[in-house]
Design a protein around this motif. Structure first.
Motif, short mmCIF file in Angstrom:
data_model
loop_
_atom_site.label_atom_id
_atom_site.label_comp_id
_atom_site.label_asym_id
_atom_site.label_seq_id
_atom_site.Cartn_x
_atom_site.Cartn_y
_atom_site.Cartn_z
N ARG B 61 -14.92 -55.25 -1.71
CA ARG B 61 -14.00 -56.39 -1.78
C ARG B 61 -13.70 -56.79 -3.22
O ARG B 61 -12.76 -57.52 -3.48
CB ARG B 61 -14.58 -57.62 -1.07
N THR B 69 -13.92 -66.79 9.71
CA THR B 69 -13.91 -67.85 10.74
C THR B 69 -13.49 -69.20 10.17
O THR B 69 -13.33 -70.15 10.92
CB THR B 69 -15.29 -67.98 11.42
N PHE B 116 -7.42 -62.06 12.22
CA PHE B 116 -7.48 -62.13 10.76
C PHE B 116 -6.69 -60.97 10.20
O PHE B 116 -7.05 -59.81 10.38
CB PHE B 116 -8.94 -62.06 10.29
N GLU B 119 -8.08 -60.99 4.35
CA GLU B 119 -9.19 -61.84 3.95
C GLU B 119 -8.73 -62.78 2.84
O GLU B 119 -7.94 -62.40 1.99
CB GLU B 119 -10.37 -60.98 3.50
#
Lengths: 142, 325, 391
Positions: B61, B69, B116, B119
């Protein structure tokens, strides 16, 4: 949590996740409500909760949703990516209960590299609090 | 409400279906480390991608991400709206006010479906576009009678790019008078909720002696005093010779599985999970239903040798359990 | 010796309400509507009714039904116990009443809010619905609380003994579903089911999964029974009750007959079948179509054996050969059964069996149906009826 991540290939259909016990305390319910910016009185005010027919304050759905997501990523490890979560609530979680979360891999999509984990959270007093499906993408190799 | 009042009420609420909550709205706080940490703390989420900058930077990432969430959380209105402390009332609040004015004071989030698409990272803006998608027909629920309101929210970022979608279903209900009264009556005390126990057998003339022996740790089998026939479950007369005279023998607790099932649904509070029920053929010749414990469900099979133990299973209950022999 | 009840009574009217998951009405409203529709179907008036028969578990009192519908003087009122085991037992009561002259026009009814009201799937976990708590006390503490759990115990044993697999259970589930797909009254109207759908069904009590279990429904059904003489002068062709029998067999319990020498069969249905066949001199080969009580898929297998459509242990092969399908040896549960139409405790099955003999089922088989079998719920004391064209 385990900092290594499961690979897509290492996960088998029907595999069961280790159960997780959550003590449902007033602190968790109020803390979860505030951290999710949900100030609806039934999640922090016992009298308001009782006026709706429940014995005490109860967990908001965003906290249940968060716990379900955490449960699955605890198991996958950090390099997995949540794709979707479906949560359906049943019996409320109120202080004093213990919720046991269990899960099972119920689908694998080879093309997308995703697995579906069916999750259930059952409290020890009223039974199923939440049931749902979490779709998570796993790396092909570690 | 009379039927006429109900239809006037329903016309009012149905007018909201299809309406947008208002113009697209940027969250009160952009994605930020403090709120991420508060959320991770309370949910017990130790995923290092959320809170460990060093780990996150070295990961695929390449930096901290927000727990997915939290998607809907960035758009929450917060304290003033929930308390009615603000002059402004959005379309959703307006709809909820109509429900409250008609006695549907209960509110409960019941379902969410969240997708989703990207991110989120600290600094991202979250802009929500919400539509009141559906209001159900009136429903009777365990909490009381009411309506499900379904909203659909599309989330975009500062570049106008799609980041996710959430369907949120809320029950607005009229709390049933009995449950409110019952809970307010006990509100003086803060008695801890008792963990439930197994459903007990009532005890009467024909069976109390059998359950009392179980409480003492013994599995008994009723025996006809005249012809010696064993019988379970106990009953007052011998079906073979019609004698009313009986005594009992103590079982060796040795036997095998004659049939079995794993009870998966519905789950009942106070029972173990997994719950394995066996029909046990005892060495003495009678059968009884009891739980099979001490092995995984997949290991159980017809003909499996088992050995029983009469033991306490919860605060109120002693039962024979059968283990693989 | 066979009783002389054969052809002493005929079904002349059938009526059903809409089947749903939430009727929004009282059970009495459902009962009254079903009874009125059955009378209209027969071309009879409420004042013609002099007998009422229902289940002991039905919540609609005879006085309330009679008053709601506007019946006159009622001389026969009787109830049959044991849940769905009562279904064709109501026909036996009605037939005995008209054969003996105690009553001339008897209506059998059953109406329930089985989904929006008291749900039978809760078993004995809540308030005991029927029977004695002492009896269920030998099962409740162990968690064997629901009908599915009791039936699972027999099913596992049967599979062990005969080699029957999930494939047979699936075929029963899918056969009823395919019929329901073409029945507008059915819950699963226009909603077919693949093997993948079936396999994805929630686990209930293994080997039973979701689609091995029947619906829970709101609705009502009624049947009008009268003498063959009167039947000849009514609106519909009469359907004769050729044979009807019920039985409690040796060492039976209510749903938990776990203690007999062999638990993987239904001895009480064996006895009822022999008796019903003996009454009319018919045998399995004379039965053209059937409605076999299907609260759960496996119970269909054992009943096929009881009624002699195949030998013990061969029912899985019988159904997997397609014999329950429209062109099979025994088109069965052509309304979709309780698995796929609605769960009205088998009385919707009697309605369908009457339609099969009249030739008016939405899934009417191509072959002529001279005789149709209809059975009651099993596990409990049970029975069945053989219906045929009036001669």
């Amino acid at each position: 949590m385990n900092r290594t991540t499961r690979t897509f290939g290492s996960v088998t259909l029907g595999e069961k996740l280790p159960p997780l016990k959550i003590d449902v305390t007033a602190g968790l319910i109020v803390g979860g409500a505030l951290a999710s910016r949900d100030f609806t009185p039934v999640h922090h005010d016992k009298a308001a909760a009782q006026a709706t027919g429940l014995p005490d304050i109860f967990m908001n759905i965003l906290t249940s949703n968060g716990l379900m997501g955490r449960y699955v990523t605890d198991w996958t490890g950090p390099e997995a990516a949540l794709k979707s979560i479906e949560v359906k609530l049943g019996a409320p979680n109120v202080p004093g209960m213990v919720m046991t979360i269990t899960g099972e891999v119920t689908a694998k999509d080879d093309a997308a590299g995703t697995v579906i984990v069916s999750v259930s959270g059952d409290n020890n007093v009223w039974g199923t609090h939440m049931a749902g499906k979490v779709c998570v993408a796993l790396p092909k190799e570690s | 409400m009379t039927p006429a009042e109900t239809s006037a009420f329903e016309a009012k609420i149905r007018a909201y279906v299809g309406r947008e909550m208002g113009p697209p709205k940027r969250g009160n706080d952009d994605v930020n480390l403090a709120m991420i940490r508060h959320w991770a703390e309370v949910t017990g989420d130790e995923n290092p991608l959320y809170t460990d900058a060093e780990f996150a930077a070295a990961s695929s990432r390449k930096g901290i991400i927000a727990p997915p969430t939290m998607l809907g959380i960035w758009a929450m209105e917060g304290y003033p709206m929930a308390q009615g402390h603000t002059g402004k009332v959005d379309v959703q609040r307006e709809l909820h006010n109509i429900f409250e004015a008609h006695g549907f004071t209960g509110v409960l989030g019941t379902n969410t479906i969240t997708e989703f698409h990207r991110e989120l990272r600290p600094g991202d803006q979250v802009i929500s576009h919400t539509v009141i998608d559906n209001i159900s027909a009136p429903k009777k629920t365990a909490r009381g009678h009411g309506y499900f309101i379904e909203t659909v929210t599309r989330f975009t970022d500062q570049h106008g790019q799609d980041v996710g979608r959430q369907v949120f279903r809320t029950l607005r209900f009229m709390p049933s008078a009995e449950s409110v009264a019952a809970n307010q009556a006990q509100s003086g005390g803060d008695a801890k909720l008792k963990a439930p126990t197994r459903i007990q057998s009532p005890r009467g003339h024909d069976n109390a002696w059998w359950w009392e022996a179980i409480d003492q740790g013994k599995l008994l089998i009723q025996r006809c005093k005249r012809c010696g026939t064993l019988r379970h479950p106990p009953r007052p007369m011998c079906g073979e010779c019609q004698s009313l005279e009986w005594d009992s023998i103590e079982s060796s607790l040795e036997g095998e599985v004659y049939s079995y099932t794993e009870v998966s649904y519905p789950k009942f509070p106070g029972y173990p999970d997994p719950l394995l029920c066996g029909l046990i053929q005892l060495k003495e010749g009678t059968r009884l239903v009891a739980n099979i414990v001490g092995c995984v469900p997949e290991a159980v099979h017809v003909g499996m040798k088992v050995r029983g133990k009469v033991e306490r299973v919860d605060d109120a209950t002693v039962l024979p359990n059968f283990y693989p022999a | 010796m066979a009783a002389t009840i054969s052809d002493k009574a005929a079904i002349v009217g059938i009526g059903s309400t809409e089947f749903s998951k939430d009727s929004g009405r009282s059970e009495l409203a459902l009962a009254a509507e079903a009874v009125k529709k059955a009378l209209d179907d027969a071309g009879l008036k409420p004042s013609d009714v002099d007998g009422l028969v229902t289940f002991t578990i039905d919540q609609n009192e005879e006085v309330d039904v009679a008053r709601a519908v506007g019946c006159g003087n009622i001389s026969l009122y009787a109830r049959v116990p044991y849940g769905g085991g009562a279904a064709t037992g109501t026909l036996l009561q009605a037939a005995m009443a008209v054969a003996s002259g105690v009553a001339e026009v008897v209506v059998c009814y059953r109406a329930l809010n089985g989904r929006s009201g008291q749900r039978y799937s809760a078993g004995v976990s809540g308030t005991l619905i029927t029977g004695s708590a002492i009896h269920y006390g030998y099962y409740m503490p162990f968690g064997l609380l629901t009908p599915a759990s009791w039936v699972a115990m027999f099913t596992r044993r049967y599979m062990h003994l005969t080699g029957c697999t999930q494939d047979a259970l699936f075929e029963i589930a899918q056969a009823t579903r395919d019929y329901a797909v073409r029945n507008p009254a059915a819950f699963f109207y226009q909603r077919p089911m693949t093997r993948a759908d079936y396999d994805a069904g929630k686990k209930i009590c293994n080997p039973l999964t979701l689609y091995d279990c029947c619906q829970e429904s709101d609705g009502g059904c009624a049947i009008v029974v009268t003498t063959p003489e009167r039947a000849r002068h009514l609106k519909q062709p009469g359907v004769s009750i050729r044979g009807v029998a019920q039985c409690i067999a040796k060492d039976q319990e209510e749903m938990t007959s776990f203690y007999r020498p062999d638990i993987a069969r239904i001895p009480e249905m064996d006895v009822a079948a022999d008796e019903a066949y003996a009454q009319c001199g018919l045998s399995a080969k004379d039965i053209d179509a059937a409605v076999i009580y299907d609260a759960f898929t496996p119970i269909v297998l054992w009943q096929l054996e009881s009624w002699g459509f195949c030998k013990y242990g061969e029912a899985a092969d019988f159904v997997q050969a397609g014999n329950l399908r429209p062109n099979g040896r025994l088109p069965s549960n052509t309304h979709g059964g309780q698995l796929s139409e609605a769960y009205i405790h088998g009385v919707n099955g009697i309605v369908e069996a009457v339609r099969l003999v009249r030739g008016t089922s939405v899934n009417q088989p191509k072959k002529a149906v001279h005789h149709a079998l209809v059975t009651s719920g099993v596990g409990v004391p049970t029975g069945g009826a053989i219906l045929g064209r009036m001669t």
